[in-house]
Design a protein around this motif. Sequence first.
Motif, mmCIF file in Angstrom:
data_model
loop_
_atom_site.group_PDB
_atom_site.id
_atom_site.type_symbol
_atom_site.label_atom_id
_atom_site.label_comp_id
_atom_site.label_asym_id
_atom_site.label_seq_id
_atom_site.Cartn_x
_atom_site.Cartn_y
_atom_site.Cartn_z
ATOM 1 N N SER A 130 111.938 24.608 40.589
ATOM 2 C CA SER A 130 112.616 25.748 39.947
ATOM 3 C C SER A 130 113.896 26.126 40.678
ATOM 4 O O SER A 130 114.427 27.225 40.483
ATOM 5 N N ASP A 131 114.397 25.212 41.523
ATOM 6 C CA ASP A 131 115.635 25.422 42.283
ATOM 7 C C ASP A 131 115.548 26.596 43.250
ATOM 8 O O ASP A 131 116.570 27.199 43.604
ATOM 9 N N LYS A 132 114.339 26.932 43.698
ATOM 10 C CA LYS A 132 114.159 27.987 44.706
ATOM 11 C C LYS A 132 113.865 27.307 46.042
ATOM 12 O O LYS A 132 112.773 27.420 46.597
ATOM 13 N N CYS A 133 114.877 26.624 46.550
ATOM 14 C CA CYS A 133 114.661 25.764 47.709
ATOM 15 C C CYS A 133 114.343 26.559 48.978
ATOM 16 O O CYS A 133 113.516 26.139 49.802
ATOM 17 N N GLY A 134 114.994 27.707 49.167
ATOM 18 C CA GLY A 134 114.719 28.536 50.336
ATOM 19 C C GLY A 134 113.265 28.994 50.366
ATOM 20 O O GLY A 134 112.592 28.923 51.401
ATOM 21 N N GLU A 135 112.783 29.469 49.208
ATOM 22 C CA GLU A 135 111.390 29.913 49.122
ATOM 23 C C GLU A 135 110.437 28.731 49.278
ATOM 24 O O GLU A 135 109.342 28.861 49.853
ATOM 25 N N ALA A 136 110.849 27.578 48.766
ATOM 26 C CA ALA A 136 110.021 26.378 48.890
ATOM 27 C C ALA A 136 109.837 26.009 50.363
ATOM 28 O O ALA A 136 108.726 25.667 50.801
ATOM 29 N N ILE A 137 110.929 26.077 51.131
ATOM 30 C CA ILE A 137 110.847 25.769 52.567
ATOM 31 C C ILE A 137 109.876 26.727 53.256
ATOM 32 O O ILE A 137 109.030 26.318 54.061
ATOM 33 N N ARG A 138 109.974 28.024 52.904
ATOM 34 C CA ARG A 138 109.074 29.009 53.538
ATOM 35 C C ARG A 138 107.618 28.739 53.159
ATOM 36 O O ARG A 138 106.713 28.893 53.984
ATOM 37 N N SER A 139 107.386 28.326 51.924
ATOM 38 C CA SER A 139 106.024 28.004 51.491
ATOM 39 C C SER A 139 105.495 26.780 52.239
ATOM 40 O O SER A 139 104.341 26.751 52.686
ATOM 41 N N LEU A 140 106.367 25.783 52.434
ATOM 42 C CA LEU A 140 105.956 24.583 53.171
ATOM 43 C C LEU A 140 105.713 24.889 54.645
ATOM 44 O O LEU A 140 104.832 24.295 55.273
ATOM 45 N N GLN A 141 106.498 25.810 55.197
ATOM 46 C CA GLN A 141 106.257 26.214 56.588
ATOM 47 C C GLN A 141 104.884 26.873 56.727
ATOM 48 O O GLN A 141 104.189 26.681 57.728
ATOM 49 N N GLU A 142 104.511 27.650 55.704
ATOM 50 C CA GLU A 142 103.181 28.276 55.717
ATOM 51 C C GLU A 142 102.088 27.219 55.589
ATOM 52 O O GLU A 142 101.038 27.315 56.233
ATOM 53 N N ALA A 143 102.350 26.202 54.753
ATOM 54 C CA ALA A 143 101.405 25.089 54.635
ATOM 55 C C ALA A 143 101.226 24.388 55.972
ATOM 56 O O ALA A 143 100.110 24.034 56.373
ATOM 57 N N GLU A 144 102.350 24.207 56.682
ATOM 58 C CA GLU A 144 102.321 23.571 58.001
ATOM 59 C C GLU A 144 101.475 24.389 58.980
ATOM 60 O O GLU A 144 100.703 23.841 59.778
ATOM 61 N N LYS A 145 101.614 25.705 58.889
ATOM 62 C CA LYS A 145 100.864 26.592 59.778
ATOM 63 C C LYS A 145 99.357 26.506 59.499
ATOM 64 O O LYS A 145 98.549 26.393 60.440
ATOM 65 N N PHE A 146 98.972 26.543 58.227
ATOM 66 C CA PHE A 146 97.549 26.467 57.880
ATOM 67 C C PHE A 146 96.965 25.095 58.203
ATOM 68 O O PHE A 146 95.804 24.984 58.608
ATOM 69 N N TYR A 147 97.781 24.047 58.049
ATOM 70 C CA TYR A 147 97.299 22.706 58.395
ATOM 71 C C TYR A 147 97.034 22.614 59.901
ATOM 72 O O TYR A 147 96.032 22.035 60.333
ATOM 73 N N ALA A 148 97.916 23.202 60.696
ATOM 74 C CA ALA A 148 97.720 23.205 62.154
ATOM 75 C C ALA A 148 96.453 23.977 62.516
ATOM 76 O O ALA A 148 95.700 23.574 63.416
ATOM 77 N N LYS A 149 96.212 25.100 61.809
ATOM 78 C CA LYS A 149 94.983 25.862 62.042
ATOM 79 C C LYS A 149 93.752 25.018 61.705
ATOM 80 O O LYS A 149 92.766 25.010 62.455
ATOM 81 N N ALA A 150 93.821 24.328 60.560
ATOM 82 C CA ALA A 150 92.696 23.486 60.152
ATOM 83 C C ALA A 150 92.448 22.379 61.168
ATOM 84 O O ALA A 150 91.303 22.049 61.487
ATOM 85 N N GLU A 151 93.543 21.815 61.687
ATOM 86 C CA GLU A 151 93.418 20.745 62.678
ATOM 87 C C GLU A 151 92.745 21.255 63.947
ATOM 88 O O GLU A 151 91.873 20.589 64.523
ATOM 89 N N ALA A 152 93.118 22.448 64.369
ATOM 90 C CA ALA A 152 92.497 23.037 65.561
ATOM 91 C C ALA A 152 91.027 23.340 65.306
ATOM 92 O O ALA A 152 90.169 23.131 66.169
ATOM 93 N N LEU A 153 90.720 23.814 64.095
ATOM 94 C CA LEU A 153 89.339 24.134 63.750
ATOM 95 C C LEU A 153 88.471 22.884 63.656
ATOM 96 O O LEU A 153 87.269 22.932 63.930
ATOM 97 N N CYS A 154 89.070 21.774 63.259
ATOM 98 C CA CYS A 154 88.332 20.513 63.237
ATOM 99 C C CYS A 154 87.822 20.175 64.632
ATOM 100 O O CYS A 154 86.677 19.757 64.822
#
Length: 378
Positions: free
Chosen positions: A232-256
Amino acid sequence: MTHWFHRNPLKATAPVTFNYYGVAAGPAASKICSDLRSSRARLLELFTDLSCNPEMMKNASDSYFSLLQGFINSLDESTQESKLRYIQNFKWTDTLQGQVPSITEDEAKEVHRSLKIAAGIFKHLKESHIPKLITPAEKGRDLEARLLEAYVVQCQAEAQEVTIARAIELKHAPGLIAALAYETANFYQKADHTLSSLEPAYSAKWRKYLHLKMCFYAAYAYCYHGQTLLASDKCGEAIRSLQEAEKFYAKAEALCKEYGETKGPGPTVKPSGHLFFRKLGNLVKNTLEKCQRENGFIYFQKIPTEAPQLELKANYGLVEPVPFEFPPTSAHWTPDTLAAFDLTKRPKDDSTKPKPEEVKPVKEPDIKPQKDTGCSIS
């Protein structure tokens, strides 16, 4: 489709002979007891039979439970209980607990339906049968309301994992995948909350599993939501959403890692080493890098400080428990058959009772992993 991580092994149950010497006073009663022994043995055999399919399991369970109904309910279909209601105790291993098979699409559908049926069974027991127990379930035991509710919600969540895997394989719209992942993360969060008041000494490992799955699917939700925003051409918001995905993935990795190190009932595994887990990490990384490149060359948009609020609703694919009912009472149960059980002959001296038998763990079949076909489920 590759099964990557599931924490619950098969439960074991202590042997039941249905030998009621003196109580089963006639041929009809003896026949019921013999049929119960053989139908129960057949059902238990199927749990570890690799050739078993859902129809075979249903037929075997219906055969057993139709016979068992005579020990539970009155034959006149009233609300009265059978006079044999408390003649037999059952023992099994408590939960407070994967194999790595490769499965076909048809098998994935069977897994999906089986988990919905399982959720319905847990729900039915919780609402219709557990309240009738003469001794309330002990805290932290399988029949306690919190554990049963956690099982209902966990079954729903794990069934939705199949839906998500299928949606990814069929390349459905990122918005739908994000919504399904978000709903699944919420299921895992709800199950975790249900267990939050239990003693950490025996609930910690199960809760680590639920928490890591919650973080894992939250990462999925933010990753695919980011793809939707980019489209939807909302690239700035997309980056912030991906950064949040990165954060949750790191949490999941630590929890593993924490899950593997946490003491308590359940197998010691390394979920972060599974292909399904690693694929998400690569997807998040590559999608974020793509968004950052495009923002640097094309969009030049400011990246929000706050992560986007996910208020996603899937328009289909959400899992509800399949309503469950026990099969009708076996036709072998007649008033004469019931009358052939004479409870006055039941031993009253505890010393005549056999010593309790140890419940031995179920040896599950060793299924070797096969080549991954690209779609992975949990």
